[in-house]
Structure formats: C-alpha cells, structure tokens
Design a protein around this motif. Structure first.
Motif, PDB file in Angstrom:
ATOM      1  N   ASP A  38      40.025  61.025 -33.717  1.00 29.13           N
ATOM      2  CA  ASP A  38      40.168  60.395 -32.393  1.00 29.13           C
ATOM      3  C   ASP A  38      39.725  61.320 -31.261  1.00 29.13           C
ATOM      4  OD1 ASP A  38      41.223  58.185 -33.654  1.00 29.13           O
ATOM      5  OD2 ASP A  38      43.278  58.920 -33.495  1.00 29.13           O
ATOM      6  N   SER A  39      38.735  62.118 -31.523  1.00 29.76           N
ATOM      7  CA  SER A  39      38.191  62.981 -30.478  1.00 29.76           C
ATOM      8  C   SER A  39      36.775  63.319 -30.880  1.00 29.76           C
ATOM      9  CB  SER A  39      39.027  64.256 -30.336  1.00 29.76           C
ATOM     10  OG  SER A  39      38.507  65.068 -29.304  1.00 29.76           O
ATOM     11  N   GLN A  40      35.908  63.422 -29.920  1.00 27.94           N
ATOM     12  CA  GLN A  40      34.507  63.665 -30.226  1.00 27.94           C
ATOM     13  C   GLN A  40      34.323  65.096 -30.737  1.00 27.94           C
ATOM     14  OE1 GLN A  40      31.900  62.802 -27.001  1.00 27.94           O
ATOM     15  NE2 GLN A  40      30.036  63.290 -28.137  1.00 27.94           N
ATOM     16  N   MET A  41      33.659  65.224 -31.882  1.00 31.64           N
ATOM     17  CA  MET A  41      33.364  66.544 -32.431  1.00 31.64           C
ATOM     18  C   MET A  41      32.417  67.268 -31.476  1.00 31.64           C
ATOM     19  SD  MET A  41      33.796  68.677 -35.025  1.00 31.64           S
ATOM     20  CE  MET A  41      34.093  67.945 -36.643  1.00 31.64           C
ATOM     21  N   PRO A  42      32.686  68.523 -31.161  1.00 34.61           N
ATOM     22  CA  PRO A  42      31.773  69.287 -30.287  1.00 34.61           C
ATOM     23  C   PRO A  42      30.351  69.277 -30.834  1.00 34.61           C
ATOM     24  CG  PRO A  42      33.811  70.490 -30.642  1.00 34.61           C
ATOM     25  CD  PRO A  42      33.850  69.319 -31.576  1.00 34.61           C
ATOM     26  N   GLU A  43      29.392  69.564 -29.946  1.00 30.39           N
ATOM     27  CA  GLU A  43      27.994  69.523 -30.369  1.00 30.39           C
ATOM     28  C   GLU A  43      27.599  70.733 -31.193  1.00 30.39           C
ATOM     29  OE1 GLU A  43      25.387  68.964 -27.103  1.00 30.39           O
ATOM     30  OE2 GLU A  43      26.220  67.029 -26.509  1.00 30.39           O
ATOM     31  N   THR A  44      28.245  71.872 -30.925  1.00 27.15           N
ATOM     32  CA  THR A  44      27.859  73.089 -31.635  1.00 27.15           C
ATOM     33  C   THR A  44      29.068  73.766 -32.278  1.00 27.15           C
ATOM     34  OG1 THR A  44      28.179  74.608 -29.782  1.00 27.15           O
ATOM     35  CG2 THR A  44      26.040  73.478 -29.921  1.00 27.15           C
ATOM     36  N   HIS A  45      28.779  74.628 -33.215  1.00 34.26           N
ATOM     37  CA  HIS A  45      29.822  75.414 -33.887  1.00 34.26           C
ATOM     38  C   HIS A  45      30.543  76.316 -32.882  1.00 34.26           C
ATOM     39  CE1 HIS A  45      31.793  77.884 -36.890  1.00 34.26           C
ATOM     40  NE2 HIS A  45      31.162  78.964 -36.456  1.00 34.26           N
ATOM     41  N   CYS A  46      29.791  76.920 -31.970  1.00 37.57           N
ATOM     42  CA  CYS A  46      30.413  77.810 -30.975  1.00 37.57           C
ATOM     43  C   CYS A  46      31.354  77.034 -30.052  1.00 37.57           C
ATOM     44  CB  CYS A  46      29.342  78.529 -30.154  1.00 37.57           C
ATOM     45  SG  CYS A  46      28.480  79.816 -31.088  1.00 37.57           S
ATOM     46  N   ASP A  47      30.967  75.810 -29.672  1.00 39.91           N
ATOM     47  CA  ASP A  47      31.862  74.975 -28.863  1.00 39.91           C
ATOM     48  C   ASP A  47      33.141  74.638 -29.636  1.00 39.91           C
ATOM     49  OD1 ASP A  47      30.044  74.985 -26.799  1.00 39.91           O
ATOM     50  OD2 ASP A  47      29.136  73.058 -27.348  1.00 39.91           O
ATOM     51  N   ALA A  48      32.986  74.395 -30.950  1.00 45.59           N
ATOM     52  CA  ALA A  48      34.153  74.079 -31.784  1.00 45.59           C
ATOM     53  C   ALA A  48      35.095  75.282 -31.856  1.00 45.59           C
ATOM     54  CB  ALA A  48      33.695  73.671 -33.181  1.00 45.59           C
ATOM     55  N   LEU A  49      34.527  76.490 -32.012  1.00 49.40           N
ATOM     56  CA  LEU A  49      35.363  77.688 -32.061  1.00 49.40           C
ATOM     57  C   LEU A  49      36.105  77.889 -30.735  1.00 49.40           C
ATOM     58  CD1 LEU A  49      33.139  80.317 -33.935  1.00 49.40           C
ATOM     59  CD2 LEU A  49      34.972  78.898 -34.853  1.00 49.40           C
ATOM     60  N   GLU A  50      35.425  77.612 -29.631  1.00 52.56           N
ATOM     61  CA  GLU A  50      36.077  77.760 -28.321  1.00 52.56           C
ATOM     62  C   GLU A  50      37.215  76.765 -28.165  1.00 52.56           C
ATOM     63  OE1 GLU A  50      37.169  79.358 -24.945  1.00 52.56           O
ATOM     64  OE2 GLU A  50      35.582  80.179 -26.243  1.00 52.56           O
ATOM     65  N   LEU A  51      37.032  75.538 -28.648  1.00 46.21           N
ATOM     66  CA  LEU A  51      38.101  74.539 -28.621  1.00 46.21           C
ATOM     67  C   LEU A  51      39.291  75.018 -29.447  1.00 46.21           C
ATOM     68  CD1 LEU A  51      39.285  71.698 -28.089  1.00 46.21           C
ATOM     69  CD2 LEU A  51      38.041  70.917 -30.124  1.00 46.21           C
ATOM     70  N   LEU A  52      39.015  75.534 -30.633  1.00 49.99           N
ATOM     71  CA  LEU A  52      40.096  76.009 -31.499  1.00 49.99           C
ATOM     72  C   LEU A  52      40.832  77.179 -30.867  1.00 49.99           C
ATOM     73  CD1 LEU A  52      38.320  75.836 -34.993  1.00 49.99           C
ATOM     74  CD2 LEU A  52      39.952  74.211 -34.014  1.00 49.99           C
ATOM     75  N   ARG A  53      40.098  78.057 -30.182  1.00 49.18           N
ATOM     76  CA  ARG A  53      40.739  79.187 -29.499  1.00 49.18           C
ATOM     77  C   ARG A  53      41.669  78.679 -28.389  1.00 49.18           C
ATOM     78  NH1 ARG A  53      36.527  81.564 -28.458  1.00 49.18           N
ATOM     79  NH2 ARG A  53      36.509  83.204 -30.051  1.00 49.18           N
ATOM     80  N   GLU A  54      41.226  77.678 -27.664  1.00 44.22           N
ATOM     81  CA  GLU A  54      42.007  77.149 -26.537  1.00 44.22           C
ATOM     82  C   GLU A  54      43.312  76.506 -26.994  1.00 44.22           C
ATOM     83  OE1 GLU A  54      39.470  74.435 -24.533  1.00 44.22           O
ATOM     84  OE2 GLU A  54      38.180  75.996 -23.654  1.00 44.22           O
ATOM     85  N   ILE A  55      43.331  75.907 -28.197  1.00 46.12           N
ATOM     86  CA  ILE A  55      44.546  75.203 -28.628  1.00 46.12           C
ATOM     87  C   ILE A  55      45.462  76.074 -29.483  1.00 46.12           C
ATOM     88  CG2 ILE A  55      43.476  72.936 -28.435  1.00 46.12           C
ATOM     89  CD1 ILE A  55      43.090  72.883 -31.443  1.00 46.12           C
ATOM     90  N   GLY A  56      45.095  77.375 -29.635  1.00 42.78           N
ATOM     91  CA  GLY A  56      46.061  78.292 -30.232  1.00 42.78           C
ATOM     92  C   GLY A  56      45.665  79.044 -31.478  1.00 42.78           C
ATOM     93  N   ASN A  97      23.997  74.154 -34.340  1.00 43.36           N
ATOM     94  CA  ASN A  97      24.034  72.737 -33.970  1.00 43.36           C
ATOM     95  C   ASN A  97      24.619  71.904 -35.110  1.00 43.36           C
ATOM     96  OD1 ASN A  97      22.751  69.888 -33.850  1.00 43.36           O
ATOM     97  ND2 ASN A  97      22.432  70.720 -31.786  1.00 43.36           N
ATOM     98  N   LEU A  98      25.705  71.165 -34.824  1.00 43.18           N
ATOM     99  CA  LEU A  98      26.395  70.419 -35.877  1.00 43.18           C
ATOM    100  C   LEU A  98      25.603  69.204 -36.353  1.00 43.18           C
ATOM    101  CD1 LEU A  98      30.127  70.615 -34.722  1.00 43.18           C
ATOM    102  CD2 LEU A  98      28.769  72.241 -36.052  1.00 43.18           C
ATOM    103  N   ARG A  99      24.787  68.614 -35.458  1.00 47.09           N
ATOM    104  CA  ARG A  99      23.945  67.483 -35.877  1.00 47.09           C
ATOM    105  C   ARG A  99      22.897  67.961 -36.882  1.00 47.09           C
ATOM    106  NH1 ARG A  99      19.149  65.678 -34.470  1.00 47.09           N
ATOM    107  NH2 ARG A  99      18.990  67.216 -32.790  1.00 47.09           N
ATOM    108  N   GLN A 100      22.333  69.155 -36.635  1.00 50.34           N
ATOM    109  CA  GLN A 100      21.370  69.710 -37.576  1.00 50.34           C
ATOM    110  C   GLN A 100      22.033  70.045 -38.917  1.00 50.34           C
ATOM    111  OE1 GLN A 100      19.738  73.015 -35.334  1.00 50.34           O
ATOM    112  NE2 GLN A 100      17.992  71.784 -34.618  1.00 50.34           N
ATOM    113  N   ARG A 101      23.285  70.433 -38.871  1.00 47.26           N
ATOM    114  CA  ARG A 101      24.016  70.690 -40.120  1.00 47.26           C
ATOM    115  C   ARG A 101      24.074  69.418 -40.966  1.00 47.26           C
ATOM    116  NH1 ARG A 101      29.418  74.423 -39.111  1.00 47.26           N
ATOM    117  NH2 ARG A 101      28.396  76.191 -38.098  1.00 47.26           N
ATOM    118  N   ASP A 102      24.365  68.294 -40.297  1.00 46.45           N
ATOM    119  CA  ASP A 102      24.432  67.028 -41.028  1.00 46.45           C
ATOM    120  C   ASP A 102      23.084  66.695 -41.660  1.00 46.45           C
ATOM    121  OD1 ASP A 102      27.076  66.707 -40.356  1.00 46.45           O
ATOM    122  OD2 ASP A 102      26.667  65.460 -38.603  1.00 46.45           O
ATOM    123  N   MET A 103      22.015  67.002 -40.932  1.00 42.65           N
ATOM    124  CA  MET A 103      20.661  66.728 -41.449  1.00 42.65           C
ATOM    125  C   MET A 103      20.370  67.603 -42.679  1.00 42.65           C
ATOM    126  SD  MET A 103      18.628  66.580 -37.819  1.00 42.65           S
ATOM    127  CE  MET A 103      17.008  66.559 -38.580  1.00 42.65           C
TER     128      MET A 103
END
Length: 665
Positions: free
Chosen positions: A229-247, A290-296
């Motif tokens: 129920d939340s949009q996956m970040p576009e990049t791995h680095c953005d995902a890591l930053e999100l994870l850092r922010e939530i603890g 890039n997470l979209r490229q990972r899927d490819m």
C-alpha cells in the motif's frame, strides 16, 4: 495508579526507550547515560508486571529473550532470498557490466556496498510492528528465528511509520565483541568460534533466545524486499533512505557511479582498506540502482542478474617453520602449533598457526624447517595452506607427537577413530581450571558457590592444585577471596561438605573422564558398585555394560592407569567423599524397560535431575511422545506432548505420582 494512567505512562516510556535505542544502536550517538536508560527500562518492566494486560510483543522489554524453543519452524519467504553470483577479477566485473548494458541499455548506475560477513535474514513488519524474522535457508524457505532477532538492539520492534513491509539484512558481530566473546569461552573451557561470522550464525540459531540475548549481535539492513500500500521508491538508494528514516540501521553506500571502472577502483581500494573496519567484510556488492531496470534484468533460479559480489582474494605469504610446539588445551587435547618467521597476513603480523592434530601434519607432510604458505582462514585464524617441497634442503625434521604430556608428564592417549591426542592427567595444570569448574557443577558434585570466579582465584593463589583439594579448604583459605564474606565462606564450606555424599555416579561424571557423560557414569556406577572395582577393571569388563562401547572403555582404563589420577581418588576417599552409590540398591532396575517423556516445569526437580532419577532406576527418557512411551510426566505449563499423550492413551503422571513411582517421599 489506574489502568488508563498506566497505559499513558507505558506508551510514553516505550517511545522514549525506542528513541534512545535508535540513537545508541543505529546512529551510535547516545544522548543519555546508561544509568538513565536502565532507570527507564526498570520503570517500564515494573509497570508491565503490575499491569500484565498492557504488555505487547513490540515492547522494548521483550528483547531479553523468551523461553527456549524446541525447534525452529520454517518460513516461506514472500520474496526469494537469492544468493549473489561471485566475481574474483576485474574481467568478471566487466563481463557483468556488459551483460547488464546489453539487457537495459547504457544508462545504468551502480551502487557499491560492503559485503558484510554475517548471516542473511529477512524481517517482516505489519503496520510498523516486527512480527517475523527468518534465516535465508535455501532462498525460498528459511528458519523462524523471530524471538532471537528480537534480542538484537539494532532491530526495531516498532517502526516510525505503520508500514507493512519486508526487508533483508545481515546479522553480524563486531571484531572487538568477537574477541571478547572468545576470551570468555576460553576462560570457561568452551570451544572457540572460528571467526565473527561463525559466532554470529551460532548465536542467532540458538534454541534458547536468552543465549542469543547474551551475545553482542548487530545488523545492517541492505534491501527493501516488499512494501504494501505504498509506492516502491524508484531507486535502491531512495529505498535505503526510506528505511533509514523509519528506524533501520542501513548498510553504508560506498559509491554511486555509471562507470564500471569506478566500481573496479573501489573494489581494489577496499581490498587494502578492509582491515580498518570494525566489522568483517569479505568483499563488496555491486547493484543496479534503478529498481525498474532490476525488474527488466530479472534473476536465474539461484542469482539475481542485477547484482554481483566481488570477493576479495585470500592474502597469502611465504615463511619458514622454525619449530612445532605442542600446547595442551583445557579439555586435555594436545594441539601441535607451527612457530614460523613473523609475516604480515590479513592486516596483522602472525608468527604461529595451529596444525590441528597429528593426521593433519602427516597429510600435508609438514616438517620443521619447511618453507610454507600461510593465510588466515576466514580472515581470522592463521593456517598453513601448502608446503613448498621444492625448497627443501634435506635438513628438515619430521614431527613426532610426544608420548607424555608436555605440561604434567602424564601419558597421552589417542582413542581409536579419533584425531585428537589427549593428556590423561586429571591434575594437569593446563586443564585443571575446566576440570574444577566441571567437578563442582550442578550435574556433577553440585558445590553451590564454587563458580568460575572463585575457582580462578583459588588456582591463581596456589590454594588448590586438583579437584581433591576442594575438600581440604579451610575458612582462612576462603575469607581472603574477593567478594567472599563470612556468610559466603561458611555457605561454601557447607556446600562442599554436603557434596561428599553425592555418590559414585556423580563422582565419576565429575572427574571429567574423556567421553564419560552423566549417562555412562550412571551405568558404570550401577554395574561395578564401588570405585575400587572400576579402577581395577579391564576393558572387556566395561564392554559387558549395555551402551558402553570400545572408545569409552579405553578412555576409562587409560584414565585410572595414570598415577596422578589414582592419587586424586585416594585424596578424595581420605576426605570422606562417598565412593559408592547412596540411597538405592546398586542394581535397582525398578524402571527397566520403561520410557518416560517429561513436559512442563517440575517444582521439585530440574529436567536434568528428573532424568537422572529415572536413569538411576534403569529407565530411559525420550524427547518425543510415541506409542512406545510408557509414561508422560507433567509439570506446570506443559506443551503439546501432553495432548499427544492423551490422544495415544499413554499414562500421564503428575509430580506427586512421579515421586510415588520413584518411591521418593
């Protein structure tokens, strides 16, 4: 205080403690003292005890470790935890880059991270609360280690935002904490862990979470596997930053680059710098950002195509063996050790390496004077990789294992089928500390108060030299021991006196005879009746006992053949230690042929004590209920074994009925 006020204070305390956990264990920036933190935790624990209905699984108090698990359940991973393909050279990294660009084009950015040498796990959160954690296993199914993961302080039990997600991380142990843990195990005579990864894996997979809680484990989160129920970040680095922010404590990013040459430079740089880190790495991980490229790019059945691990080559150096010495460990095992010209390997200067045993030396044909190649196994323990036989001069000397212990002079023995050579001396200074601690332990002579700290001081001051000396201790010997006041000394002397009547079986077990555990000691005590007959018995007489095999028989004969062991027995007998079995017939077989299963907590006995009482009478104890089970003994809070026993129609005994069966009042 009413329940509403308690709920408000509990929530406030939990938030405060979570905040400080994050600052201390994730950011490494504590803002309050340990004393202040402990005061907050004590207050929360007290409130949860007074209002147990307010206790929740995500409370910081749940980190101490719950009850032991009988076995790990399995967990099906929502997202497969695939392993990484390895690269060992620049050419293999360039091949990886070529495959990626052929699949997604030239607009590619790479992220480089540490390849932490630990144990990979997946953590699952529902509405921001940690609910499940599992090991990688085969990548698709892992072991449920939720309760153990809760004990790791850098694992948040509740996130800053109510996300439902799954993350992947690496559980590890710092170099410093690993050294401290191994030193503690060395002092206690326990086997040492080979390296921090081995220690972390062994600690996380303990059936008792309280053991895991006592180990200094840490974790880095390195991937967001799934978010609901939340949009996956576009990049791995953005995902890591999100994870850092939530603890979460997130794995550091070393660089981001669109050029594989930059990645290669980073790998070569960290091959030299890796020993400067406070934790172990065995390489670097290169990922498509890039997470979209990972899927490819997708994945094979084993490896993702969007990532690769660059593994550092093991550093090896040549040196010359100047001597092979023999060290005696706390278990009496003789270990040959190579002493060689000092050489820098893996970030430190080494001059010794274990040669394990006689077979290892013969297999590699290692001789004194040989030129050898040294490396660090697991980047920690020096080992001899190979012998440069072409550099031999003819002056090299073969190694021969000594026939007598180099520390105490006792005979050494190598049992059939074993690689280890052991000292048979029970007064050997190299192993006396472990032996005394074992002798005084609960399942042996049960001398309460005779713990490692007291034993260490008695040995260091020369007050005792073997286990028999414990029975000649006087008040004035003990009153000078650190933290031993008048009452403690009198209690310890009383405990020593009481231990004299434990009986032959526990005495045999306490003597630490190699391969003779509590069960074997009991069988031998019942068969022979008195220690004099055991000391005179031949190997064939021991083999008459069911469950006693060749190795145990040889070990006992060798033990009592050694003169220093005979002297210890004589000292024990002179001190009044009972040399036969008390309280029941030496041939009591009232429970022979009966199989018992224990479940729940008994008020009068520990599990070990109840087992011993059954085995003393010829019975057997099993860990599982089956049609062959004779009785199930039930204590408080029994487990599923009780229901299975009822379903199979097996006789169930409460504690009082169990005592009646044992004829104990």
């Amino acid at each position: 205080m009413d329940i509403k006020q308690a709920r408000e204070e509990i929530e406030k305390l939990r938030e405060e403690i979570r905040k400080h956990d994050y600052y201390y264990y994730v950011l490494d920036q504590p803002v309050i003292s340990d004393e202040e933190y402990d005061a907050l935790m004590r207050r929360l624990m007290w409130l949860e005890q007074v209002f147990p209905e307010l206790a929740t699984p995500d409370s910081p108090t749940q980190r101490v470790g719950g009850q032991p698990s009988k076995a790990f359940g399995t967990v099906q991973h929502r997202v497969p935890m695939l392993s990484l393909a390895n690269a060992f050279s620049e050419g293999e990294l360039k091949d990886f880059d070529r495959r990626v660009r052929n699949a997604v084009g030239d607009d590619v950015e790479y992220v480089v991270e540490y390849k932490i040498d630990g144990l990979s796990v997946a953590l699952w959160y529902e509405n921001g609360v940690f609910v499940r954690g599992a090991t990688r296993g085969d990548g698709y199914t892992g072991e449920d280690v939720t309760e153990n993961l809760k004990t790791i302080r850098s694992v948040p039990l509740k996130l800053n935002k109510p996300f439902t997600l799954e993350v992947r991380g690496e559980v590890f142990m710092s170099k410093k904490d690993f050294e401290v843990l191994n030193e503690q195990r060395r002092e206690q005579g326990q086997p040492l862990f080979a390296n921090p990864r081995n220690a972390a894996a062994g600690s996380l997979r303990q059936l008792d979470p309280r053991v895991t809680a006592s180990r200094p484990l840490d974790i880095f989160i390195f991937n967001l596997q799934y978010i609901q129920d939340s949009q996956m970040p576009e990049t791995h680095c953005d995902a890591l930053e999100l994870l850092r922010e939530i603890g979460f404590k997130v794995s550091p990013v070393l660089c981001r680059s669109r050029h594989i040459d930059d990645v290669i430079d980073m790998c070569l740089e960290w091959h030299e710098k890796r020993h400067s880190l406070w934790f172990d790495i065995d390489g670097l991980v290169i990922k498509v950002n890039n997470l979209r490229q990972r899927d490819m790019l997708g994945a094979t059945t084993k490896n993702p195509r969007w990532a690769i691990a660059y593994k550092f080559p093991a550093e090896q150096k040549e040196t010359v063996i100047r001597d092979i010495i023999v060290q005696v460990g706390r278990t009496g095992v003789l270990t040959p050790t190579a002493v060689f010209d000092p050489v820098p390997v893996g970030g430190s200067i080494v001059s010794r390496a274990t040669l394990h045993n006689e077979d290892y030396i013969k297999e590699k044909d290692i001789r004194i004077g040989d030129t050898v190649v040294i490396r660090k196994a697991g980047d920690v323990i020096p080992e001899v990789v190979e012998v440069k036989k072409e550099k031999r001069t003819g002056n090299e000397k073969p190694f021969v294992m000594p026939k007598r212990c180099p520390v105490c002079g006792a005979d050494v023995i190598r049992l059939e089928g074993e690689a280890a050579t052991r000292c048979t001396g029970n007064a050997c200074p190299a192993q006396i500390k472990r032996l005394v601690i074992h002798f005084a332990s609960r399942d042996a002579m049960d001398i309460q108060g005779m713990g490692p700290a007291v034993v260490n001081q008695l040995l260091d001051r020369g007050i005792i030299k073997d286990v028999a000396d414990l029975y000649y201790l006087k008040y004035e010997d003990l009153i000078g021991i650190e933290r031993m006041g008048d009452k403690s000394v009198r209690n310890l002397l009383e405990a020593i006196e009481q231990s004299k009547d434990r009986g032959l079986a526990r005495l045999l077990f306490g003597l630490g005879i190699p391969l003779v555990g509590a069960r074997a000691a009991q069988l031998i005590a019942q068969h022979f009746g008195h220690i004099d007959r055991i000391m005179k018995a031949k190997k064939e007489e021991f083999l008459e006992i069911e469950e006693i095999g060749n190795k145990i028989a040889e070990s006992i004969v060798a033990f009592f053949k050694e003169e220093q062991n005979v002297r210890i027995i004589e000292k024990l007998e002179a001190a009044g230690v009972l040399m036969e079995q008390p309280g029941l017939s030496l041939r009591d077989e009232s429970l022979k042929g009966l199989t018992f299963v224990l479940t729940g907590t008994l008020s009068s006995y520990t599990r070990e004590e109840a087992t011993r009482l059954i085995e003393e009478r010829g019975g057997k104890v099993s860990s599982s209920v089956s049609k062959k089970t004779s009785y199930v003994v039930v204590g408080e809070n029994p487990g599923s074994k009780l229901e299975k026993a009822r379903a199979l129609g097996i006789t169930i005994l409460n504690e009082e009925e169990f005592k009646q069966l044992l004829n104990i009042k």
